[in-house]
Design an enzyme around this catalytic site. Structure first.
Site, PDB file in Angstrom:
ATOM      1  N   LYS A  24      -0.690  -4.072  -3.317  1.00  9.77           N
ATOM      2  CA  LYS A  24      -1.984  -3.482  -2.948  1.00  9.77           C
ATOM      3  C   LYS A  24      -2.033  -2.069  -3.504  1.00  9.77           C
ATOM      4  CE  LYS A  24      -5.058  -2.436   0.933  1.00  9.77           C
ATOM      5  NZ  LYS A  24      -5.133  -0.968   0.857  1.00  9.77           N
ATOM      6  N   SER A  76       0.812  -1.215   0.000  1.00 13.89           N
ATOM      7  CA  SER A  76       0.000   0.000   0.000  1.00 13.89           C
ATOM      8  C   SER A  76       0.851   1.272   0.000  1.00 13.89           C
ATOM      9  CB  SER A  76      -0.958  -0.037   1.190  1.00 13.89           C
ATOM     10  OG  SER A  76      -1.942   0.950   1.089  1.00 13.89           O
ATOM     11  N   ASP A 119      10.340   4.942 -10.104  1.00 13.18           N
ATOM     12  CA  ASP A 119       9.946   5.534 -11.390  1.00 13.18           C
ATOM     13  C   ASP A 119      10.641   6.866 -11.650  1.00 13.18           C
ATOM     14  OD1 ASP A 119       8.308   3.386 -11.772  1.00 13.18           O
ATOM     15  OD2 ASP A 119       6.433   4.508 -11.877  1.00 13.18           O
TER      16      ASP A 119
END
Length: 398
Positions: free
Chosen positions: A325, A300, A311
């Site tokens: 999640k 999460s 990224d």
């Protein structure tokens, strides 16, 4: 001219009359002299749609073999409505459950100190044991499947109930039946008061800082900022953030921490049916080498932070693939002690990836030795994931 004014007045009166009629018919409930009530059209349609629910309530109150509690019937109906979606993260919480839930993100609670989630097979899976809690000391591990709690079979369908049973007063015991690697065993654990300390810092050799985040509660970003500033004041040259076995928590806290680490740009995007939102970092970023430790217990909010760092190439991830999640929940407080937690959106990393059910693969996949036992102190001899992160940072700062 007088005629025109007269016609204009008639038009205005008609408009006002229509507005009043519409309001009475659709918004306002009107009690007639005979005691009957005129209700708005939408309200009447709802009453027709849910008439069976009211009928069942009356039958059970009046005719069920034992005396029934109307409030329990209502709670049961509300729970059923939420669970009918088949989403284990969307739950209606009664007063006890809501109190327990709010405590978990704001203070302390009685329990064994494990965080659980539901996997694709509808199993209740341990995301992580919380550091220095009965669950961790009993040997509960990330990935363990909880089959029974106090001899009651549990699954994702009754996650809420299972969590409620595991919590309880300090000094009382709870028995878990656990499946690990295809084998089943039981653990009887004594509950304690679980104190949520979420940030720990240390300085490794070569001025490489280390910060462990165990979850994201309402004070985590402030505690992280204090830890970061403390390490910087000690001459830190590079940083390792440990998100292993971090089950997540509050999105806002995660975003606040990401804002301290990332250069200006996107942190995460949430996309829902009603509302979508992008969260941005204001920069300038950490300004030194960064490595993040992750594993299958990282879920999460910890995946949001890890995904943004990966990224945006603000650092590298080391460890094993995360939990997966990629859903965002929000909480409604009904101000009567009850609440609703429901999935409001999916989140996407800066590259547009939703990791629900897939997780994030690290830049450097490193497994811990199968016989490795975690130490209470930082272990630069046996913790292969920490060793790898340390080597990466050390190489970058030279």
């Amino acid at each position: 001219m007088a005629k025109k004014k007269f016609y204009a007045l008639i038009v205005v009166l008609l408009l006002v009359t229509n507005i009043i009629t519409f309001t009475v018919a659709n918004v306002v409930s009107v009690v007639l002299p005979n005691g009957k009530v005129i209700v708005p059209r939408e309200e009447y349609q709802l009453m027709k749609e849910y008439s069976k629910l009211f009928d069942i309530r009356q039958i059970l109150i009046n005719r069920y073999v034992d005396k029934t509690d109307p409030s329990k019937l209502l709670d049961g109906a509300l729970k059923g409505m939420a669970s009918s979606l088949g989403d284990p993260y969307t739950v209606y919480m009664d007063k006890k459950e809501f109190s327990d839930f709010m405590t978990q993100t704001t203070g302390t609670y009685g329990g064994i100190g494990i965080v659980v989630a539901v996997d694709k097979e509808d199993h209740i899976v341990v995301v992580s044991p919380i550091k220095n809690t009965p669950g961790e000391r009993a040997g509960i591990k990330s990935g363990d499947i909880i089959v029974e709690v106090n001899n009651k079979k549990v699954s994702g369908k009754n996650l809420d109930e299972a969590v409620s049973i595991m919590k309880g007063p300090q000094g009382t015991k709870v028995t878990l039946t656990i499946m690990r690697d295809g084998k089943t065993f039981t653990k009887t654990i004594t509950r304690e008061i679980i104190k949520l300390e979420t940030v720990y810092e240390d300085m490794l050799p070569d001025k490489i800082g280390y910060i462990k985040i165990t979850m994201f509660d309402q004070s985590t970003s402030n505690d992280f900022k204090s830890a970061l500033n403390k390490l910087k004041s000690q001459g830190m040259k590079g940083l390792i953030i440990d998100l292993r076995d971090n089950p997540g928590g509050l999105l806002e806290e995660c975003v606040n921490i990401a804002n301290m680490l990332l250069p200006k740009g996107v942190i995460v995007t949430t996309k829902g049916r009603i509302d979508s939102q992008e969260y941005y970092s204001k920069g300038p970023g950490l300004g030194m080498p960064l490595a993040v430790l992750v594993n299958k217990g990282s879920a999460s909010a910890s995946e949001i932070l890890a995904g943004a760092i990966k990224d945006r190439k603000a650092g590298v991830l080391v460890g094993t693939t995360t939990f997966g999640k990629g859903l965002v929940q929000t909480v409604v407080d009904f101000k009567d002690g009850t609440g609703l937690k429901y999935t409001v959106a999916k989140y996407y990393t800066p590259n547009g990836t939703n990791i629900q059910g897939k997780g994030i693969e690290p830049n450097y996949v490193v497994e811990l030795p199968s016989d490795y036992t975690p130490k209470d102190t930082l272990d630069l001899k046996g913790d292969t994931q920490l060793i790898k992160a340390f080597e990466i940072i050390k190489r970058e700062i030279k």
